[in-house]
Write a protein that holds these residues in place. Structure first.
Motif, PDB file in Angstrom:
ATOM      1  N   LYS A 235      -5.409  13.897  13.832  1.00  0.00           N
ATOM      2  CA  LYS A 235      -5.506  15.157  14.585  1.00  0.00           C
ATOM      3  C   LYS A 235      -6.465  16.133  13.904  1.00  0.00           C
ATOM      4  O   LYS A 235      -7.259  16.804  14.572  1.00  0.00           O
ATOM      5  CB  LYS A 235      -4.112  15.779  14.696  1.00  0.00           C
ATOM      6  N   VAL A 236      -6.387  16.239  12.558  1.00  0.00           N
ATOM      7  CA  VAL A 236      -7.270  17.197  11.889  1.00  0.00           C
ATOM      8  C   VAL A 236      -8.687  16.646  11.729  1.00  0.00           C
ATOM      9  O   VAL A 236      -9.625  17.399  11.465  1.00  0.00           O
ATOM     10  CB  VAL A 236      -6.707  17.643  10.521  1.00  0.00           C
ATOM     11  N   GLY A 237      -8.832  15.314  11.874  1.00  0.00           N
ATOM     12  CA  GLY A 237     -10.171  14.722  11.995  1.00  0.00           C
ATOM     13  C   GLY A 237     -10.935  14.477  10.721  1.00  0.00           C
ATOM     14  O   GLY A 237     -12.156  14.325  10.760  1.00  0.00           O
ATOM     15  N   HIS A 238     -10.262  14.396   9.566  1.00  0.00           N
ATOM     16  CA  HIS A 238     -10.975  14.067   8.331  1.00  0.00           C
ATOM     17  C   HIS A 238     -11.192  12.561   8.235  1.00  0.00           C
ATOM     18  O   HIS A 238     -10.301  11.777   8.552  1.00  0.00           O
ATOM     19  CB  HIS A 238     -10.187  14.557   7.101  1.00  0.00           C
ATOM     20  N   LYS A 239     -12.355  12.157   7.762  1.00  0.00           N
ATOM     21  CA  LYS A 239     -12.700  10.735   7.671  1.00  0.00           C
ATOM     22  C   LYS A 239     -12.077  10.156   6.400  1.00  0.00           C
ATOM     23  O   LYS A 239     -12.234  10.691   5.312  1.00  0.00           O
ATOM     24  CB  LYS A 239     -14.218  10.566   7.637  1.00  0.00           C
ATOM     25  N   VAL A 240     -11.378   9.043   6.567  1.00  0.00           N
ATOM     26  CA  VAL A 240     -10.720   8.389   5.440  1.00  0.00           C
ATOM     27  C   VAL A 240     -11.339   7.011   5.241  1.00  0.00           C
ATOM     28  O   VAL A 240     -11.435   6.229   6.181  1.00  0.00           O
ATOM     29  CB  VAL A 240      -9.201   8.250   5.686  1.00  0.00           C
ATOM     30  N   GLU A 241     -11.734   6.716   4.008  1.00  0.00           N
ATOM     31  CA  GLU A 241     -12.425   5.445   3.761  1.00  0.00           C
ATOM     32  C   GLU A 241     -11.970   4.831   2.444  1.00  0.00           C
ATOM     33  O   GLU A 241     -11.189   5.406   1.699  1.00  0.00           O
ATOM     34  CB  GLU A 241     -13.948   5.684   3.696  1.00  0.00           C
ATOM     35  N   GLY A 242     -12.503   3.630   2.156  1.00  0.00           N
ATOM     36  CA  GLY A 242     -12.348   2.962   0.869  1.00  0.00           C
ATOM     37  C   GLY A 242     -10.905   2.686   0.496  1.00  0.00           C
ATOM     38  O   GLY A 242     -10.071   2.310   1.331  1.00  0.00           O
ATOM     39  N   SER A 243     -10.590   2.906  -0.799  1.00  0.00           N
ATOM     40  CA  SER A 243      -9.272   2.547  -1.317  1.00  0.00           C
ATOM     41  C   SER A 243      -8.165   3.384  -0.676  1.00  0.00           C
ATOM     42  O   SER A 243      -7.028   2.928  -0.544  1.00  0.00           O
ATOM     43  CB  SER A 243      -9.234   2.728  -2.835  1.00  0.00           C
ATOM     44  N   LEU A 244      -8.502   4.616  -0.275  1.00  0.00           N
ATOM     45  CA  LEU A 244      -7.485   5.464   0.363  1.00  0.00           C
ATOM     46  C   LEU A 244      -7.087   4.898   1.722  1.00  0.00           C
ATOM     47  O   LEU A 244      -5.907   4.849   2.069  1.00  0.00           O
ATOM     48  CB  LEU A 244      -8.010   6.894   0.503  1.00  0.00           C
ATOM     49  N   MET A 245      -8.084   4.436   2.491  1.00  0.00           N
ATOM     50  CA  MET A 245      -7.785   3.810   3.777  1.00  0.00           C
ATOM     51  C   MET A 245      -7.019   2.505   3.575  1.00  0.00           C
ATOM     52  O   MET A 245      -6.058   2.198   4.300  1.00  0.00           O
ATOM     53  CB  MET A 245      -9.084   3.548   4.550  1.00  0.00           C
ATOM     54  N   ALA A 246      -7.423   1.729   2.559  1.00  0.00           N
ATOM     55  CA  ALA A 246      -6.746   0.460   2.287  1.00  0.00           C
ATOM     56  C   ALA A 246      -5.274   0.702   1.938  1.00  0.00           C
ATOM     57  O   ALA A 246      -4.381  -0.028   2.393  1.00  0.00           O
ATOM     58  CB  ALA A 246      -7.447  -0.263   1.135  1.00  0.00           C
ATOM     59  N   ALA A 247      -5.008   1.734   1.117  1.00  0.00           N
ATOM     60  CA  ALA A 247      -3.630   2.051   0.735  1.00  0.00           C
ATOM     61  C   ALA A 247      -2.805   2.456   1.953  1.00  0.00           C
ATOM     62  O   ALA A 247      -1.642   2.080   2.094  1.00  0.00           O
ATOM     63  CB  ALA A 247      -3.623   3.179  -0.290  1.00  0.00           C
ATOM     64  N   MET A 248      -3.432   3.199   2.848  1.00  0.00           N
ATOM     65  CA  MET A 248      -2.737   3.660   4.049  1.00  0.00           C
ATOM     66  C   MET A 248      -2.359   2.485   4.943  1.00  0.00           C
ATOM     67  O   MET A 248      -1.235   2.385   5.445  1.00  0.00           O
ATOM     68  CB  MET A 248      -3.647   4.645   4.790  1.00  0.00           C
ATOM     69  N   LEU A 249      -3.306   1.569   5.127  1.00  0.00           N
ATOM     70  CA  LEU A 249      -3.058   0.401   5.970  1.00  0.00           C
ATOM     71  C   LEU A 249      -2.000  -0.513   5.355  1.00  0.00           C
ATOM     72  O   LEU A 249      -1.202  -1.131   6.069  1.00  0.00           O
ATOM     73  CB  LEU A 249      -4.360  -0.364   6.207  1.00  0.00           C
ATOM     74  N   GLU A 250      -1.983  -0.586   4.016  1.00  0.00           N
ATOM     75  CA  GLU A 250      -0.962  -1.398   3.338  1.00  0.00           C
ATOM     76  C   GLU A 250       0.425  -0.798   3.558  1.00  0.00           C
ATOM     77  O   GLU A 250       1.407  -1.534   3.754  1.00  0.00           O
ATOM     78  CB  GLU A 250      -1.282  -1.480   1.846  1.00  0.00           C
ATOM     79  N   ARG A 251       0.494   0.527   3.545  1.00  0.00           N
ATOM     80  CA  ARG A 251       1.764   1.208   3.842  1.00  0.00           C
ATOM     81  C   ARG A 251       2.232   0.873   5.260  1.00  0.00           C
ATOM     82  O   ARG A 251       3.409   0.624   5.494  1.00  0.00           O
ATOM     83  CB  ARG A 251       1.589   2.728   3.720  1.00  0.00           C
ATOM     84  N   VAL A 252       1.301   0.876   6.207  1.00  0.00           N
ATOM     85  CA  VAL A 252       1.642   0.549   7.600  1.00  0.00           C
ATOM     86  C   VAL A 252       2.184  -0.864   7.679  1.00  0.00           C
ATOM     87  O   VAL A 252       3.201  -1.137   8.333  1.00  0.00           O
ATOM     88  CB  VAL A 252       0.404   0.721   8.508  1.00  0.00           C
ATOM     89  N   ARG A 253       1.501  -1.806   7.019  1.00  0.00           N
ATOM     90  CA  ARG A 253       1.933  -3.204   7.048  1.00  0.00           C
ATOM     91  C   ARG A 253       3.368  -3.341   6.537  1.00  0.00           C
ATOM     92  O   ARG A 253       4.218  -4.026   7.153  1.00  0.00           O
ATOM     93  CB  ARG A 253       0.994  -4.036   6.174  1.00  0.00           C
ATOM     94  N   ASN A 254       3.683  -2.691   5.411  1.00  0.00           N
ATOM     95  CA  ASN A 254       4.999  -2.834   4.805  1.00  0.00           C
ATOM     96  C   ASN A 254       6.107  -2.157   5.615  1.00  0.00           C
ATOM     97  O   ASN A 254       7.269  -2.533   5.533  1.00  0.00           O
ATOM     98  CB  ASN A 254       4.986  -2.259   3.385  1.00  0.00           C
ATOM     99  N   ALA A 255       5.704  -1.134   6.375  1.00  0.00           N
ATOM    100  CA  ALA A 255       6.729  -0.374   7.130  1.00  0.00           C
ATOM    101  C   ALA A 255       6.908  -0.867   8.552  1.00  0.00           C
ATOM    102  O   ALA A 255       7.750  -0.345   9.294  1.00  0.00           O
ATOM    103  CB  ALA A 255       6.344   1.106   7.153  1.00  0.00           C
ATOM    104  N   LEU A 256       6.138  -1.877   8.965  1.00  0.00           N
ATOM    105  CA  LEU A 256       6.171  -2.341  10.363  1.00  0.00           C
ATOM    106  C   LEU A 256       7.579  -2.562  10.925  1.00  0.00           C
ATOM    107  O   LEU A 256       7.874  -2.106  12.049  1.00  0.00           O
ATOM    108  CB  LEU A 256       5.342  -3.620  10.524  1.00  0.00           C
ATOM    109  N   PRO A 257       8.490  -3.233  10.190  1.00  0.00           N
ATOM    110  CA  PRO A 257       9.822  -3.478  10.775  1.00  0.00           C
ATOM    111  C   PRO A 257      10.623  -2.192  11.037  1.00  0.00           C
ATOM    112  O   PRO A 257      11.586  -2.196  11.796  1.00  0.00           O
ATOM    113  CB  PRO A 257      10.535  -4.328   9.710  1.00  0.00           C
TER     114      PRO A 257
END
Length: 423
Positions: free
Chosen positions: A398-420
């Motif tokens: 919503k606030v529109g800041h671009k997220v890349e690199g290791s920060l994006m990877a960490a975020m996606l890993e959190r999503v994967r682990n929380a899926l259930p």
């Protein structure tokens, strides 16, 4: 008394303190000073020490630290001479005047309380459990169970005050109460309803909510009828506790009860913590007070703004966003500034709440704030619930800041682990 103070013996002095408390009489400073000065040079029995401590608590007298230290040395020396009643009285008094105790002395008191378990009456058990809970101590399940068994015995009398104090203490120490013991406790509450003051009603609702107790609907209705009746007598902390309890139990009271609570809130001044509790509760139970009521509460929020700790700030801001409260531009700017100032104090969950709240209100707290949240997401030991994670991702988008690199990877890993866990 002032003139003869130097002539009193230990028992005389204890009797005078007891009498002043019993008559709810706080003497002028010169008289109290003379009594305290005389007490410095006397040695008291265990019973007299209990009487003096009880009296100080009742009349709200807080002697100087060195005077209390001297009296506590006598309490330590006489500790094993305290009978069950005197022990309960002294401990209750120490908790009431919020006296700090050394860890080894506290441990000795806990041990002595457990040793007296079978000697305490129901009232004394209630006093001791309340005192330990108020001082942040857990006397253990055996102690709690002994109190609950007394509550279950119909012939054992408990005053409304004892009952409210017991419930508050049980909730504070955090032992789970179930089955016949919980049923007995709720039956006691039902029978004592007409006797509860406003303050004790607040304590009981807070305790039931804290323990996750599902009180029968007719008991809840009766409790809230009493709340409506006593509404004008609640102080600010009572009212905040009731709002919190209603939200915690997901209970939206009938309009007359809510109206009485909101009306009482109009004339009270709240601490920052109480304001956060009330706003959170309104958001949780979906109550939308009238605009002038909210305007009045927001004036208090503005006045107390700098007193909000990080947790209360996050809670209040989340609540304001949840109830879609419009805020004036200068107040919004002040909140943004304060959020940035608290950046290093927020936990991961609080960062998620604050970022979501600003995003929901159409505000961008800035890249430094966003980066702080992302760094928390990158730390594997920092816990985020599925709700926090989803709220954070939504807010980042919503606030529109671009997220890349290791920060994006960490975020996606959190999503994967929380899926259930995602709804």
């Amino acid at each position: 008394v002032e003139h003869e103070a130097r002539s009193f013996n230990a028992q005389d002095l204890a009797s005078i303190f007891w009498a002043l408390a019993k008559m709810s009489h706080h003497p002028k400073p010169a008289v109290m000073g003379a009594l305290l000065q005389r007490a410095r040079v006397l040695s008291f029995s265990a019973q007299a020490l209990a009487m003096i401590l009880w009296a100080l608590a009742i009349i709200g007298e807080h002697p100087e630290a060195d005077w209390m230290a001297s009296l506590l040395e006598q309490v330590k020396r006489e500790a094993l001479s305290f009978g069950a009643q005197d022990f309960a009285t002294a401990l209750w008094a120490l908790a009431t005047i919020e006296q700090d105790l050394e860890p080894d002395f506290m441990e000795a008191l806990l041990e002595q309380a457990r040793g007296n378990l079978l000697r305490f009456t129901g009232q004394e058990l209630a006093m001791v459990l309340w005192a330990f809970a108020a001082m942040g101590q857990d006397p253990g399940w055996e102690f709690v169970r002994a109190l609950l068994l007394q509550l279950e015995e119909k012939h054992v009398e408990f005053s409304a005050q004892d009952l409210a104090a017991s419930l508050w203490a049980l909730a504070k120490v955090g032992h789970k109460v179930e089955g016949s013991l919980m049923a007995a406790m709720l039956e006691r509450v039902r029978n004592a309803l007409p006797s509860f003051s406003a303050h004790y009603l607040a304590k009981i609702l807070w305790a039931l909510a804290r323990m996750g107790c599902s009180a029968p609907s007719d008991l809840m209705a009766a409790l809230l009828d009493r709340v409506e009746h006593e509404a004008r007598s609640f102080n600010a902390q009572d009212l905040a506790s009731i709002f919190w309890a209603l939200a915690k139990m997901s209970h939206h009271p009938k309009p007359a009860v809510m109206g009485a609570l909101l009306q009482r809130a109009r004339v009270l001044s709240f601490s920052a913590q109480a304001l956060a509790m009330i706003l959170w509760a309104l958001a949780i139970i979906g109550e939308h007070p009238e605009a002038d009521w909210m305007a009045s509460l927001l004036e208090q929020v503005k006045r107390e703004a700098l007193s909000f700790g990080a947790q209360d700030f996050a809670t209040a801001l989340w609540a304001l966003a949840t109830i879609e409260q419009d805020l004036e531009p200068d107040f919004m700017e002040a909140l943004l500034e304060q959020a940035r100032g608290n950046l290093l104090r927020f936990t991961g969950q609080e960062l998620a709440m604050v970022l979501w709240a600003f995003a929901a209100m159409g505000q961008d707290p800035g890249w430094e704030f966003v980066r702080a949240l992302l760094l928390q997401l990158e730390e594997k030991h920092v816990e985020f619930s599925a709700q926090d994670l989803a709220a954070s991702l939504w807010a980042l988008a919503k606030v529109g800041h671009k997220v890349e690199g290791s920060l994006m990877a960490a975020m996606l890993e959190r999503v994967r682990n929380a899926l259930p866990s995602f709804s």
